[in-house]
Write a protein that holds these residues in place. Structure first.
Motif, PDB file in Angstrom:
ATOM      1  N   SER A  46      56.060  40.052  25.980  1.00 29.91           N
ATOM      2  CA  SER A  46      55.766  41.480  25.832  1.00 29.91           C
ATOM      3  C   SER A  46      54.502  41.790  26.624  1.00 29.91           C
ATOM      4  N   LEU A  47      54.518  42.884  27.359  1.00 27.67           N
ATOM      5  CA  LEU A  47      53.340  43.346  28.081  1.00 27.67           C
ATOM      6  C   LEU A  47      53.062  44.773  27.627  1.00 27.67           C
ATOM      7  N   TRP A  48      51.903  44.954  26.986  1.00 27.03           N
ATOM      8  CA  TRP A  48      51.517  46.255  26.461  1.00 27.03           C
ATOM      9  C   TRP A  48      50.616  46.941  27.483  1.00 27.03           C
ATOM     10  N   LEU A  49      51.028  48.131  27.932  1.00 24.57           N
ATOM     11  CA  LEU A  49      50.296  48.901  28.930  1.00 24.57           C
ATOM     12  C   LEU A  49      49.806  50.160  28.221  1.00 24.57           C
ATOM     13  N   LEU A  50      48.572  50.101  27.752  1.00 25.53           N
ATOM     14  CA  LEU A  50      48.077  51.091  26.789  1.00 25.53           C
ATOM     15  C   LEU A  50      47.109  52.070  27.423  1.00 25.53           C
ATOM     16  N   GLY A  51      47.275  53.348  27.052  1.00 28.88           N
ATOM     17  CA  GLY A  51      46.404  54.396  27.561  1.00 28.88           C
ATOM     18  C   GLY A  51      46.741  54.820  28.967  1.00 28.88           C
ATOM     19  N   SER A  52      47.958  54.524  29.422  1.00 29.09           N
ATOM     20  CA  SER A  52      48.315  54.768  30.820  1.00 29.09           C
ATOM     21  C   SER A  52      48.497  56.252  31.122  1.00 29.09           C
ATOM     22  N   PRO A  53      47.783  56.786  32.152  1.00 30.95           N
ATOM     23  CA  PRO A  53      48.056  58.144  32.584  1.00 30.95           C
ATOM     24  C   PRO A  53      49.355  58.183  33.385  1.00 30.95           C
ATOM     25  N   ALA A  54      49.979  59.342  33.466  1.00 29.99           N
ATOM     26  CA  ALA A  54      51.245  59.501  34.198  1.00 29.99           C
ATOM     27  C   ALA A  54      52.215  58.393  33.797  1.00 29.99           C
ATOM     28  N   GLU A  55      52.359  58.185  32.482  1.00 23.48           N
ATOM     29  CA  GLU A  55      53.135  57.046  32.003  1.00 23.48           C
ATOM     30  C   GLU A  55      54.602  57.125  32.385  1.00 23.48           C
ATOM     31  N   VAL A  68      55.449  49.682  26.423  1.00 26.60           N
ATOM     32  CA  VAL A  68      55.639  48.254  26.178  1.00 26.60           C
ATOM     33  C   VAL A  68      56.783  47.774  27.065  1.00 26.60           C
ATOM     34  N   PHE A  69      56.532  46.668  27.764  1.00 30.56           N
ATOM     35  CA  PHE A  69      57.518  46.036  28.630  1.00 30.56           C
ATOM     36  C   PHE A  69      57.950  44.735  27.966  1.00 30.56           C
ATOM     37  N   ARG A  70      59.261  44.487  27.907  1.00 29.97           N
ATOM     38  CA  ARG A  70      59.793  43.265  27.287  1.00 29.97           C
ATOM     39  C   ARG A  70      60.564  42.460  28.323  1.00 29.97           C
ATOM     40  N   ALA A  71      60.489  41.137  28.174  1.00 30.59           N
ATOM     41  CA  ALA A  71      61.243  40.264  29.061  1.00 30.59           C
ATOM     42  C   ALA A  71      61.795  39.087  28.279  1.00 30.59           C
ATOM     43  N   LEU A  72      63.002  38.673  28.625  1.00 27.15           N
ATOM     44  CA  LEU A  72      63.636  37.475  28.082  1.00 27.15           C
ATOM     45  C   LEU A  72      64.133  36.641  29.251  1.00 27.15           C
ATOM     46  N   ALA A  73      63.795  35.357  29.228  1.00 25.26           N
ATOM     47  CA  ALA A  73      64.180  34.479  30.329  1.00 25.26           C
ATOM     48  C   ALA A  73      64.639  33.131  29.788  1.00 25.26           C
ATOM     49  N   GLY A  74      65.361  32.402  30.625  1.00 23.50           N
ATOM     50  CA  GLY A  74      65.870  31.105  30.218  1.00 23.50           C
ATOM     51  C   GLY A  74      64.878  29.977  30.380  1.00 23.50           C
ATOM     52  N   ASP A  75      63.818  30.210  31.180  1.00 22.02           N
ATOM     53  CA  ASP A  75      62.797  29.177  31.360  1.00 22.02           C
ATOM     54  C   ASP A  75      61.450  29.834  31.592  1.00 22.02           C
ATOM     55  N   LEU A  89      66.736  39.249  31.154  1.00 19.57           N
ATOM     56  CA  LEU A  89      66.724  40.614  30.643  1.00 19.57           C
ATOM     57  C   LEU A  89      65.304  41.157  30.642  1.00 19.57           C
ATOM     58  N   ALA A  90      65.164  42.455  30.932  1.00 20.02           N
ATOM     59  CA  ALA A  90      63.860  43.113  30.877  1.00 20.02           C
ATOM     60  C   ALA A  90      64.067  44.597  30.661  1.00 20.02           C
ATOM     61  N   GLY A  91      63.084  45.220  30.041  1.00 16.23           N
ATOM     62  CA  GLY A  91      63.155  46.657  29.805  1.00 16.23           C
ATOM     63  C   GLY A  91      61.793  47.200  29.429  1.00 16.23           C
ATOM     64  N   ALA A  92      61.662  48.513  29.430  1.00 12.21           N
ATOM     65  CA  ALA A  92      60.391  49.155  29.114  1.00 12.21           C
ATOM     66  C   ALA A  92      60.647  50.415  28.308  1.00 12.21           C
ATOM     67  N   SER A  93      59.738  50.701  27.354  1.00 11.05           N
ATOM     68  CA  SER A  93      59.882  51.867  26.483  1.00 11.05           C
ATOM     69  C   SER A  93      58.525  52.531  26.293  1.00 11.05           C
ATOM     70  N   LEU A  94      58.553  53.839  26.097  1.00  9.60           N
ATOM     71  CA  LEU A  94      57.336  54.579  25.775  1.00  9.60           C
ATOM     72  C   LEU A  94      56.943  54.336  24.327  1.00  9.60           C
ATOM     73  N   LEU A  95      55.636  54.241  24.091  1.00 12.42           N
ATOM     74  CA  LEU A  95      55.108  54.152  22.737  1.00 12.42           C
ATOM     75  C   LEU A  95      54.835  55.553  22.202  1.00 12.42           C
ATOM     76  N   PRO A  96      54.777  55.732  20.887  1.00 13.66           N
ATOM     77  CA  PRO A  96      54.539  57.058  20.325  1.00 13.66           C
ATOM     78  C   PRO A  96      53.107  57.522  20.565  1.00 13.66           C
ATOM     79  N   ASN A  97      52.915  58.825  20.434  1.00 11.80           N
ATOM     80  CA  ASN A  97      51.590  59.451  20.488  1.00 11.80           C
ATOM     81  C   ASN A  97      50.858  59.213  21.801  1.00 11.80           C
ATOM     82  N   GLY A  98      51.614  59.028  22.882  1.00 10.34           N
ATOM     83  CA  GLY A  98      50.995  58.830  24.185  1.00 10.34           C
ATOM     84  C   GLY A  98      50.179  57.559  24.288  1.00 10.34           C
ATOM     85  N   ALA A  99      50.499  56.555  23.458  1.00 12.44           N
ATOM     86  CA  ALA A  99      49.716  55.316  23.448  1.00 12.44           C
ATOM     87  C   ALA A  99      49.943  54.479  24.683  1.00 12.44           C
TER      88      ALA A  99
END
Length: 291
Positions: free
Chosen positions: A216-225, A255-262, A242-252
């Motif tokens: 998980s990679l948390w990208l917090l306080g990002s402008p122009a998110e 979060v980017f998620r990744a799943l890998a085999g190694d 697999l990988a994906g990214a979602s907005l956090l609530p309240n403009g926080a």
């Protein structure tokens, strides 16, 4: 994601209280020339703080510090706490030179709490290498981020299971919590995760689709998110990962998620997301040497 503030605050109060001074307490500041330096440091066993460096060619003002373990990993019943603060306008990168082993346990757990504080206009990248979870280990990780106006914080939280005997042994449990607050203490976002090793090893499609390395990679306080979100979702993902990214609530932030085999595949995905975030924030990709 826990959306109800009352529930989130209750979960936060239930987290283990370490008491006493953190074993790592770092404070970064910006000098008159605009260069960031390590203005205060306190460290005790089992952590060693490396020399403050300025080695990122794309950001010569960025202060880089590596935290090293002198104990060989995390052990049962260990309780560690840390605090990192970056002052107004300063920029710091804190990482570990290698992964941390969470050793086998006999029914207990290891707990690690980290508090990250970014003052107005500050940038903090806290990017520890993934935890390596040995069979029977139970890891509890609790991170809290305080964001002032215009501050940016990037946090990596990754793990991978490993049986040093080459068998199918797996960790007992991993529990991870991330809390994001503004400078007034108002809750912006909180996520709590608990994964039992047996379920993770089974690789159910609803859990990890058979991919055992998680990041998980948390990208917090990002402008122009919204722009950063599009850049993260456009990153190339190799077949079978697999990988994906979602907005956090309240403009926080995001979060980017990744799943890998190694571990190599996970590192590539996480590095690509971090590079995209740095480029978005500063206009140039990081030029730090890969671990």
């Amino acid at each position: 994601m826990i959306a109800e503030p009352a529930l989130a605050d209750a979960a936060h109060r239930a987290a283990p209280d370490m008491g006493g001074r953190p074993c790592v307490d770092l404070a970064f500041a910006r000098d008159a020339a605009g260069r960031t330096y390590l203005g205060r440091q306190y460290v005790s066993y089992p952590v060693h703080v490396g020399r403050a460096l300025h080695v990122d060619g794309s950001a010569p003002d960025l202060c880089v510090v590596y935290l090293q373990s002198v104990s060989g990993g995390l052990f049962e019943h260990e309780r560690l706490a840390g605090r990192i603060e970056v002052g107004q306008g300063a920029r710091a990168h804190v990482a570990t030179p290698a992964s941390t082993i969470v050793h086998a346990m006999q029914g207990g757990s290891a707990v690690q709490r980290m508090r990250l504080v970014a003052q107005p206009g500050a940038l903090l990248e806290y990017l520890p290498a993934p935890l390596i979870l040995f069979p029977g280990s139970h890891m509890v990780s609790d991170t809290e981020v305080t964001l002032a106006e215009g501050a940016l914080v990037v946090v990596a939280d990754s793990f991978l299971p490993h049986d040093p005997k080459g068998g199918q042994g797996c960790f007992a449990r991993i529990e991870s919590a991330m809390t994001v607050r503004d400078a007034q203490g108002q809750l912006l976002a909180r996520e709590c995760m608990r994964i039992d090793g047996a379920g993770w090893l089974a690789g159910g499609a609803g859990a990890n689709a058979g991919l055992r390395m998680h990041g998980s990679l948390w990208l917090l306080g990002s402008p122009a998110e919204g722009e950063l979100l599009q850049a993260l979702r456009a990153l190339p993902v190799p077949a079978g990962e697999l990988a994906g990214a979602s907005l956090l609530p309240n403009g926080a932030g995001i979060v980017f998620r990744a799943l890998a085999g190694d571990a190599v595949g996970l590192d590539r995905l996480m590095h690509a997301a971090w590079s995209a975030a740095r480029t978005h924030h500063t206009g140039s990709a990081p030029a730090l040497r890969r671990r």
